[in-house]
Design a protein around this motif. Sequence first.
Motif, PDB file in Angstrom:
ATOM      1  N   ILE A   1      -4.574   5.353  -0.925  1.00 38.41           N
ATOM      2  CA  ILE A   1      -5.755   4.871  -0.208  1.00 38.41           C
ATOM      3  C   ILE A   1      -6.172   5.872   0.871  1.00 38.41           C
ATOM      4  O   ILE A   1      -7.353   6.201   1.013  1.00 38.41           O
ATOM      5  CB  ILE A   1      -5.497   3.475   0.384  1.00 38.41           C
ATOM      6  N   VAL A   2      -5.191   6.373   1.626  1.00 37.05           N
ATOM      7  CA  VAL A   2      -5.542   7.305   2.694  1.00 37.05           C
ATOM      8  C   VAL A   2      -6.088   8.613   2.117  1.00 37.05           C
ATOM      9  O   VAL A   2      -7.030   9.193   2.660  1.00 37.05           O
ATOM     10  CB  VAL A   2      -4.333   7.555   3.613  1.00 37.05           C
TER      11      VAL A   2
ATOM     12  N   THR B   1       4.451  -4.907   2.884  1.00 34.61           N
ATOM     13  CA  THR B   1       4.061  -4.543   1.529  1.00 34.61           C
ATOM     14  C   THR B   1       2.549  -4.344   1.464  1.00 34.61           C
ATOM     15  O   THR B   1       2.029  -3.896   0.467  1.00 34.61           O
ATOM     16  CB  THR B   1       4.456  -5.626   0.521  1.00 34.61           C
ATOM     17  N   ILE B   2       1.864  -4.690   2.557  1.00 36.19           N
ATOM     18  CA  ILE B   2       0.421  -4.494   2.610  1.00 36.19           C
ATOM     19  C   ILE B   2       0.144  -3.064   3.048  1.00 36.19           C
ATOM     20  O   ILE B   2       0.700  -2.613   4.044  1.00 36.19           O
ATOM     21  CB  ILE B   2      -0.203  -5.474   3.617  1.00 36.19           C
TER      22      ILE B   2
ATOM     23  N   LEU C   1       0.952   3.114  -2.341  1.00 39.46           N
ATOM     24  CA  LEU C   1      -0.370   2.522  -2.086  1.00 39.46           C
ATOM     25  C   LEU C   1      -1.023   3.164  -0.876  1.00 39.46           C
ATOM     26  O   LEU C   1      -2.210   3.528  -0.909  1.00 39.46           O
ATOM     27  CB  LEU C   1      -0.216   1.028  -1.841  1.00 39.46           C
ATOM     28  N   ILE C   2      -0.236   3.313   0.202  1.00 48.44           N
ATOM     29  CA  ILE C   2      -0.784   3.918   1.417  1.00 48.44           C
ATOM     30  C   ILE C   2      -1.279   5.323   1.125  1.00 48.44           C
ATOM     31  O   ILE C   2      -2.395   5.701   1.493  1.00 48.44           O
ATOM     32  CB  ILE C   2       0.279   3.939   2.537  1.00 48.44           C
TER      33      ILE C   2
ATOM     34  N   ALA D   1      -5.801  -5.224  -1.814  1.00 51.94           N
ATOM     35  CA  ALA D   1      -4.722  -4.254  -1.645  1.00 51.94           C
ATOM     36  C   ALA D   1      -3.426  -4.960  -1.275  1.00 51.94           C
ATOM     37  O   ALA D   1      -2.348  -4.614  -1.776  1.00 51.94           O
ATOM     38  CB  ALA D   1      -5.091  -3.239  -0.564  1.00 51.94           C
ATOM     39  N   ALA D   2      -3.526  -5.958  -0.388  1.00 50.07           N
ATOM     40  CA  ALA D   2      -2.332  -6.699   0.019  1.00 50.07           C
ATOM     41  C   ALA D   2      -1.723  -7.415  -1.170  1.00 50.07           C
ATOM     42  O   ALA D   2      -0.507  -7.400  -1.377  1.00 50.07           O
ATOM     43  CB  ALA D   2      -2.686  -7.702   1.115  1.00 50.07           C
TER      44      ALA D   2
ATOM     45  N   PRO E   1      -5.534  16.214   2.587  1.00 44.68           N
ATOM     46  CA  PRO E   1      -6.698  17.090   2.446  1.00 44.68           C
ATOM     47  C   PRO E   1      -6.409  18.315   1.587  1.00 44.68           C
ATOM     48  O   PRO E   1      -7.282  18.775   0.843  1.00 44.68           O
ATOM     49  CB  PRO E   1      -7.018  17.494   3.891  1.00 44.68           C
TER      50      PRO E   1
ATOM     51  N   ILE F   1       1.638  12.347   4.966  1.00 42.96           N
ATOM     52  CA  ILE F   1       0.302  11.931   4.560  1.00 42.96           C
ATOM     53  C   ILE F   1      -0.720  13.032   4.856  1.00 42.96           C
ATOM     54  O   ILE F   1      -1.771  13.105   4.222  1.00 42.96           O
ATOM     55  CB  ILE F   1      -0.059  10.630   5.292  1.00 42.96           C
TER      56      ILE F   1
ATOM     57  N   ILE G   1      -9.082  -5.212   1.460  1.00 47.95           N
ATOM     58  CA  ILE G   1      -7.741  -5.263   2.044  1.00 47.95           C
ATOM     59  C   ILE G   1      -6.933  -6.396   1.437  1.00 47.95           C
ATOM     60  O   ILE G   1      -5.740  -6.242   1.139  1.00 47.95           O
ATOM     61  CB  ILE G   1      -7.834  -5.414   3.575  1.00 47.95           C
TER      62      ILE G   1
ATOM     63  N   ILE H   1     -13.475   1.138   1.267  1.00 50.75           N
ATOM     64  CA  ILE H   1     -13.192   0.741   2.641  1.00 50.75           C
ATOM     65  C   ILE H   1     -13.963   1.633   3.605  1.00 50.75           C
ATOM     66  O   ILE H   1     -14.644   1.147   4.512  1.00 50.75           O
ATOM     67  CB  ILE H   1     -11.677   0.807   2.923  1.00 50.75           C
TER      68      ILE H   1
ATOM     69  N   VAL I   1     -14.835  -5.081   3.356  1.00 52.58           N
ATOM     70  CA  VAL I   1     -13.614  -4.364   3.721  1.00 52.58           C
ATOM     71  C   VAL I   1     -12.416  -5.300   3.676  1.00 52.58           C
ATOM     72  O   VAL I   1     -11.365  -4.967   3.122  1.00 52.58           O
ATOM     73  CB  VAL I   1     -13.757  -3.755   5.132  1.00 52.58           C
TER      74      VAL I   1
ATOM     75  N   PHE J   1      -9.696   8.761   1.706  1.00 52.92           N
ATOM     76  CA  PHE J   1     -10.560   8.978   2.870  1.00 52.92           C
ATOM     77  C   PHE J   1     -11.047  10.421   2.924  1.00 52.92           C
ATOM     78  O   PHE J   1     -12.028  10.725   3.585  1.00 52.92           O
ATOM     79  CB  PHE J   1      -9.818   8.671   4.179  1.00 52.92           C
ATOM     80  N   PHE J   2     -10.342  11.333   2.234  1.00 51.58           N
ATOM     81  CA  PHE J   2     -10.702  12.750   2.316  1.00 51.58           C
ATOM     82  C   PHE J   2     -11.647  13.185   1.224  1.00 51.58           C
ATOM     83  O   PHE J   2     -11.976  14.349   1.132  1.00 51.58           O
ATOM     84  CB  PHE J   2      -9.432  13.606   2.266  1.00 51.58           C
TER      85      PHE J   2
ATOM     86  N   THR K   1       5.337   0.691  -1.365  1.00 46.83           N
ATOM     87  CA  THR K   1       4.386   0.623  -0.251  1.00 46.83           C
ATOM     88  C   THR K   1       3.793   1.987   0.045  1.00 46.83           C
ATOM     89  O   THR K   1       2.581   2.126   0.209  1.00 46.83           O
ATOM     90  CB  THR K   1       5.094   0.113   1.014  1.00 46.83           C
TER      91      THR K   1
ATOM     92  N   GLY L   1      -0.150  -4.843  -3.403  1.00 47.76           N
ATOM     93  CA  GLY L   1       1.098  -4.362  -2.814  1.00 47.76           C
ATOM     94  C   GLY L   1       2.216  -5.375  -2.959  1.00 47.76           C
ATOM     95  O   GLY L   1       3.340  -5.030  -3.332  1.00 47.76           O
TER      96      GLY L   1
END
Lengths: 292, 391
Positions: B328-329, A135-136, B324-325, B363-364, B245, B241, B360, B344, B356, B332-333, B321, B367
Amino acid sequence: MDSFRSKIIPVTTILAGVVVLWYVFAVILNAPFQRDLDQRGNETPSTVEFIGKTLSQPKPTMPAPHQVAVNFFENTFLRSVTSNRSLVYNAWVTLSSTLLGFAFGTALGIVIAVGIVHVATLDRSLMPWIIASQTIPILAVAPMIIVVLAAIGITGLIPKALISTYLSFFPVAVGMVKGLRSPELMHLDLMHTYSASASQTFWKLRVPASVPFLFTSMKVAVAASLVGAIVGELPTGAVAGIGAKLLAGAYYSQTIDIWSALVAGSIVAALLVMVVGIAGRLVDRAMGGRPA
Amino acid sequence: MTWLKPSWQAVLAIALCMIAVVFKDPNAGFNYWQSWGPMIGLAVLASLISMIRLAPVVEALILLIGAHLVAWMLIRGIGSFEGEVLIPYLVALIAAWVLGINLAMLAPYFLLLTSAWLLAWRGVAVLSSLQPTEKWARIALRLIIPAIFGAWILIIWEAVTRGAGIPFILLPPPSAIGARIANSLPILGSDVRQTIFKAVLIGYVAGNLAGFAVAILADRVPFLRRGLLPIGNMVSALPIIGVAPIMVMWFGFDWPSKAAVVIIMTFFPMLVNTVAGLAASGHMERDLMRTYASGYWPTLLKLRLPAAMPFIFNALKINSTLALIGAIVAEFFGTPVVGMGFRISTEVGRMNIDMVWAEIAVAALAGSVFYGVVALIERAVTFWHPSVRGG
């Protein structure tokens, strides 16, 4: 075969629909920029000319399918494999860390699963954390792992593979726990009547029973591992790999490059899942499984 | 010997304490010698008592209290020598150990830590062999055992990073991360607002609704279902993912582009699971609905959707999940100067590793809370399902 044939027409129809929609959107999305360009050049193209122009911009907002296809073909087949613009080269860079991470992840997942099945303490204490670990949003850690490991001199394959490992161990661990516990009480009792030792029960009953579960979860794991490798390439300063190609494309607005890198990534993913599936079927047949 | 029941963890713990006493070197420069006696005494005492035949609950209690007291004293004691012992030194120690040279410096510390950990292990083992009959006790055990495991991850992390003097940049101790979280709550709060409350939640809701709507549509049109299912299954294996961009280019740097990535990532799991779930109700039940002369929509609302709920919630959990991923990713763009992904990537560049880790941790937490809320709603909605009812 019948189910295959009943699927192929709908699938191709929908894919064709997607391509048509893609062209429509390419025209719509590229139109404002093209109109602007024509106005400055004092050109008044006819509608057909205008549509043709929107589909052949060098840096379109949305590249047309044929532009992506041409770019993909050029970068895959016409460039030498060692060139860093070659998609084959970049795909190989990503693939190698994917495979390394996948191997680590699968091994780790199996070890954890064996531990959980055999040690009650681990089952009660570790299992909830394994589930929580997913879940992280762990991909967020990717840049840190890369940069920190680079700071102490570890670069290249290993950091990316570590991210892949983290993403791929979970499906394998959960699937293997299920698989190792899948033998029924009857079978376990039968082993008991043979006075089989714990290790004999493990190797001759639990392991064979878990193989189908292993391959099912490995399919998920290999896809996750590829995502890990791609994201792992983002913060490395765009050296090589599909992720680096995406980032470079984003920096220089090379949209066609981004799309063809995406296509390359998708093809690699599909191939990986297919290879794992075929390996699973071969192993199943070698173990005497009959087609259901 | 009926009143004695040796356990290998306790015996090993005592043995390690003995070795630690032998290796003890008061000139080593550590600052914890004043609590040295109590620590050793406590560890040995707890091990000895635990081997007497006691009620398991009492035994576990003694073991866990002993282990955690020792660990607490150890970590408090190293406050003054953190950073003194650097990695090269540790490497030298290992080399010395391999060569058979006396490693008086760090050995007692890690020996004690190991024996405390062994005691905790024994305590957890005793706890997990308990089979209480009361429901509340079972639930409590289900919470306590993983909690102790998590606590020991933190204890060992803290003790090793500080005891071995692992460079701050490599892995900051949990206490430093906690302090950083406490000190930068406003920044973390604005990041959470940007990333989670805007990008993730909006994208999650929109993506799931879209997936659900298309699934209902596919259910009405069998042709569409036969075509969409293989494609949906295929797409779930692709690295979606990578569209990040492109979305950033289309929708700009602010949260809409992140929400778009989240929508695309959550759409297909929802679609595939809902279509599978709508096929989950049995023929008998559907025939029953037909005998009631109920049409498509009443059947859908009263039979098939409730039957599909376990599948739909499965997708909602997977998507919590993924969302969130994705957000966040995607950051990065390119982002405005706020957001978890932005923080981060910039703090990594500035080598503020504790920030950082703080991000995290947040975020954890987010999540897990997200997942937990979905799971709680699931329990309330699918109360009829065997997996909930049987619990």
